[in-house]
Design an enzyme around this catalytic site. Structure first.
Site, PDB file in Angstrom:
ATOM      1  N   GLY B  44     -45.819 -30.316 -30.633  1.00  0.00           N
ATOM      2  CA  GLY B  44     -45.765 -28.889 -30.952  1.00  0.00           C
ATOM      3  C   GLY B  44     -44.507 -28.264 -30.405  1.00  0.00           C
ATOM      4  N   GLU B  60     -42.224 -28.633 -37.005  1.00  0.00           N
ATOM      5  CA  GLU B  60     -42.525 -29.503 -35.866  1.00  0.00           C
ATOM      6  C   GLU B  60     -43.022 -30.866 -36.343  1.00  0.00           C
ATOM      7  OE1 GLU B  60     -42.071 -29.298 -32.677  1.00  0.00           O
ATOM      8  OE2 GLU B  60     -41.294 -27.251 -32.607  1.00  0.00           O
ATOM      9  N   GLU B  64     -41.120 -34.388 -35.505  1.00  0.00           N
ATOM     10  CA  GLU B  64     -41.762 -35.431 -34.698  1.00  0.00           C
ATOM     11  C   GLU B  64     -42.001 -36.716 -35.481  1.00  0.00           C
ATOM     12  OE1 GLU B  64     -42.315 -34.849 -31.563  1.00  0.00           O
ATOM     13  OE2 GLU B  64     -42.664 -32.720 -31.288  1.00  0.00           O
ATOM     14  N   PRO B  81     -55.290 -16.692 -21.132  1.00  0.00           N
ATOM     15  CA  PRO B  81     -54.069 -16.320 -20.407  1.00  0.00           C
ATOM     16  C   PRO B  81     -53.506 -17.440 -19.533  1.00  0.00           C
ATOM     17  CG  PRO B  81     -55.770 -14.643 -20.140  1.00  0.00           C
ATOM     18  CD  PRO B  81     -56.410 -15.793 -20.832  1.00  0.00           C
ATOM     19  N   GLU B 113     -41.097 -39.982 -25.813  1.00  0.00           N
ATOM     20  CA  GLU B 113     -41.858 -41.155 -26.194  1.00  0.00           C
ATOM     21  C   GLU B 113     -43.028 -40.672 -27.038  1.00  0.00           C
ATOM     22  OE1 GLU B 113     -44.024 -44.822 -23.865  1.00  0.00           O
ATOM     23  OE2 GLU B 113     -42.887 -43.370 -22.708  1.00  0.00           O
TER      24      GLU B 113
END
Lengths: 227, 227
Positions: B44, B60, B64, B81, B113
């Site tokens: 992410g 993303e 990746e 939070p 990795e």
DNA sequence: ACAAAAGTGTTGAGAGTACACCCATGC
DNA sequence: GCATGGGTGTACTCTCAACACTTTTGT
């Protein structure tokens, strides 16, 4: 990290449904500020730095309506860059089911003006709120068909006719009385239970009052695509 | 408005599922930076100011894995939070189904990795990623039972046995071959169609290859709570 | 020849659906 | 007394679920 976040603001929008006057209604507020000044909108506001997004939704709900103990569910996050003309605002939408007894007659004083509107007759809405509301309605109908969320829209004690009428209003179709009652009363594990009390006063026989069982399994097993 | 937003950062997390080696796998990356340096995490990153949240998730994913044409669905927004020790970070989680043919053998070079792990054997994860993954898996199983998303995990052409095996792996139960095939072949409107080709080479008779119909209605009507 | 996988029907049980009348009560 | 609403049973259809053998092909 901070500079990546700088330009994104996070809000919550809370779609509140209730049943009243034989229709499904939602609360709208009239915007007092630009943009979309004077347009109707779904109630909502900014998430504060120290509260969870869920808490922000509950806070906004309380500020707008005074409601606290309700069914609240996260709906979807809307994140198109241009959805708010002021800048980058991502909103997490929630929907709330307010029981008849709870439903505050008036909205809070946070908004300039507030109004319950039947979902069949909505004014033009600010931002992308029309599509958010349409999505919420779709999800409500969908959930209603295979879970027991419908009870959240009713008072704690209700007659079977009231329950059936609620379902008919939301789904927009009529249901068979005998089948409806059989399914509900013979459900195993049970969904509702008798209160032993009766509703009287109306024309016709008194009607047995029921309540939703807290331990009820609120979901029907969906028909599977494959056996 | 800007100061309310200042302290909230927005990220996307993308849970990527694929079927390989008879198991359901998900992609994890090893974090190169604090916090949780060296821990495994769901891939992410931050949402950029000029892209939609959906676009951030696709970006993303591509960075990746190199994957582009996949099934991608928004899962849930996690907004506690304290979920990130660096500060206030709200994340919108997505899940992706990668077809067998597409599934990139190696992850991109963005992460230190990366590793495909069977969902039955996961290492400790950073942040609240364990619960996000658990939620994604629950939703995948749930959707699989009443929609046709399972096809997204298979190559374009597949045999009925391959399809059935995929379902068995994900649901974790065995299915009846004759019932499975009948339901699929006699569905109306049709879900799959013959390609006219066959899979050969394995021990046993050649197997008819099918493809998913683009116009298929990917959803079964759920069994309703009330008639 | 043997092991592995493809393909193919039937039956019994349970759930779903359609349908109509009588009685109690308020006005 | 009449309009309104509460409550009740049955028969037919369809879907679901359980179950076993034959044939093809690679080794």
């Amino acid at each position: 990290m901070a500079d990546l976040a700088l330009n994104i603001a996070l809000t919550v929008d809370v779609i509140i449904f209730r049943l009243r006057e034989g229709e499904l209604q939602t609360l709208l507020i009239k915007r007092g500020l630009a943009p979309y000044k004077g347009r109707w909108a779904i109630p909502g506001g900014f998430v504060r730095p120290d509260e969870s997004v869920d808490a922000a939704a509950r806070r906004e709900l309380f500020e707008e309506t005074g409601l606290k103990e309700v069914y609240l569910e996260q709906l979807y996050t809307f994140g198109e860059p241009k959805r708010d003309p002021r800048g980058r605002v991502v909103t997490v939408a929630y929907f709330v089911l307010a029981a008849i007894a709870q439903a505050a007659p008036q909205a809070g004083d946070d908004a300039a003006e507030a109004q319950w509107r039947p979902i069949t007759d909505l004014p033009p809405l600010a931002f992308d709120h029309a599509s958010i509301l349409a999505y919420a309605l779709k999800r409500l109908r969908y959930k209603l068909e295979y879970t027991a969320v419908g009870f959240e829209l009713l008072p704690e004690e209700f007659t079977l006719t009231e329950l059936q009428t609620a379902y008919e209003i939301i789904l927009g179709e009529t249901l068979d009385k005998r089948n409806f009652r059989r399914r509900l009363l013979e459900a195993d594990p049970p969904i509702i239970e008798e209160t032993g009390k009766y509703r009287t006063g109306q024309v016709g026989p008194r009607a047995q009052l029921y309540r939703y069982r807290d331990d009820a399994v609120a979901e029907v097993r969906a028909r599977r695509l494959f056996p």
